[in-house]
Design an enzyme around this catalytic site. Structure first.
Site, PDB file in Angstrom:
ATOM      1  N   GLU A  78       0.842  -1.205   0.000  1.00 49.19           N
ATOM      2  CA  GLU A  78       0.000   0.000   0.000  1.00 49.19           C
ATOM      3  C   GLU A  78       0.875   1.252   0.000  1.00 49.19           C
ATOM      4  OE1 GLU A  78      -2.456  -0.133   3.436  1.00 49.19           O
ATOM      5  OE2 GLU A  78      -3.126  -2.181   3.039  1.00 49.19           O
ATOM      6  N   ASN A 126      -7.164   0.476   0.023  1.00 51.43           N
ATOM      7  CA  ASN A 126      -5.797   0.015   0.270  1.00 51.43           C
ATOM      8  C   ASN A 126      -5.395  -1.084  -0.701  1.00 51.43           C
ATOM      9  OD1 ASN A 126      -5.545   1.793   2.399  1.00 51.43           O
ATOM     10  ND2 ASN A 126      -6.024   0.276   3.967  1.00 51.43           N
ATOM     11  N   ASP A 140       0.749   3.821  -3.129  1.00 53.36           N
ATOM     12  CA  ASP A 140       0.316   5.206  -2.922  1.00 53.36           C
ATOM     13  C   ASP A 140       1.278   6.178  -3.593  1.00 53.36           C
ATOM     14  OD1 ASP A 140      -1.145   7.431  -1.552  1.00 53.36           O
ATOM     15  OD2 ASP A 140       0.754   7.616  -0.495  1.00 53.36           O
ATOM     16  N   GLU A 146      -4.240   0.393  -4.006  1.00 48.92           N
ATOM     17  CA  GLU A 146      -2.850   0.854  -3.903  1.00 48.92           C
ATOM     18  C   GLU A 146      -1.882  -0.318  -3.964  1.00 48.92           C
ATOM     19  OE1 GLU A 146      -3.402   4.921  -1.252  1.00 48.92           O
ATOM     20  OE2 GLU A 146      -2.954   3.032  -0.228  1.00 48.92           O
TER      21      GLU A 146
END
Length: 244
Positions: A47, A120, A51, A123
């Site tokens: 994650e 999440n 991101d 990502e």
């Protein structure tokens, strides 16, 4: 579901093939599933990487496509595109929730539909593609899958739903009551300003102002979320609502 069929279904859903299948397996494994299981990898580190990759890809795309927009405008558009609710929208389009590995307890409490878990995973999937196939392919994947959201962001059609986020967080530990109360309003009918407070378990947690009731409630929810974080009441186990 057999592992081979699992990978085939996920790849078909995402319209992408993985050289290292274990990457997508990890990307779709929630931390609750790994609890008590030795050697099981879960997606939290991915994650983090995903991101950053998403931010970079969207930043580059906006920078190259919208040459007349200022840094401030580009930053605002990017924040709308990469926000949790936008990621959730992408996840729902893929119906990715059904593929996530999670504990029975997490599933029973609505984990497969939870905004934060689905966001999440998006990502983490981006990170898996980046590790497996590199930046160029990842960027194309992001642009293809976020094109509707990018268009809505440019047209200012994305609303950050802080009320839903607040509800999900405070109700992790049960059916905790949330109430939005209009305190007052002022100004002429065509430019009326509304003042709202939000109470969680009878505690005032935030306040907000807006030119519609809905906007003032969203701002109150956003204020409550900020306070919960800053006062360290918000964590993965839920929220302490016993303070008076």
């Amino acid at each position: 579901m057999e592992k081979v069929n699992f990978f085939e279904e996920v790849e078909k859903t995402l319209n992408i093939s993985f050289n290292d299948k274990e990457l997508i397996d990890t990307a779709l494994t929630h931390s609750s599933y790994a609890n008590g299981k030795k050697g099981v990898k879960f997606n939290e580190r991915m994650e983090f990487l995903g991101d950053s990759v998403l931010q970079l890809c969207i930043s580059e795309y906006l920078f190259l496509i919208y040459k007349s927009k200022s840094e401030g405008e580009l930053t605002k558009k990017r924040s709308l595109i990469v926000c949790e609710n936008s990621l959730y929208e992408v996840a729902k389009k893929w119906n990715i929730g059904k593929y996530i590995k999670m504990s029975k307890g997490e599933e029973i409490t609505g984990g497969r539909e939870r905004t934060s878990i689905l966001a999440n995973c998006v990502e983490a999937i981006i990170a898996a593609i980046y590790i497996d196939s590199g930046y160029k392919k990842t960027k194309q994947f992001i642009i293809d899958n976020f094109k509707d959201i990018i268009e809505k962001a440019i047209k200012n059609q994305i609303v950050l739903d802080y009320k839903t986020n607040l509800q999900e967080i405070v109700q992790q530990d049960g059916d905790i009551h949330i109430e939005y109360m209009l305190i007052k309003y002022e100004g002429p009918p065509h430019r009326r300003k509304f003042y709202t407070k939000v109470c969680v378990a009878n505690n005032v947690m935030g306040s907000g102002v807006g030119y519609t009731k809905k906007e003032s409630e969203q701002n109150a929810a956003q204020d409550a979320l900020k306070k919960l974080k800053s006062e360290d009441k918000w964590n993965k186990e839920g929220i302490d609502t016993n303070e008076k």
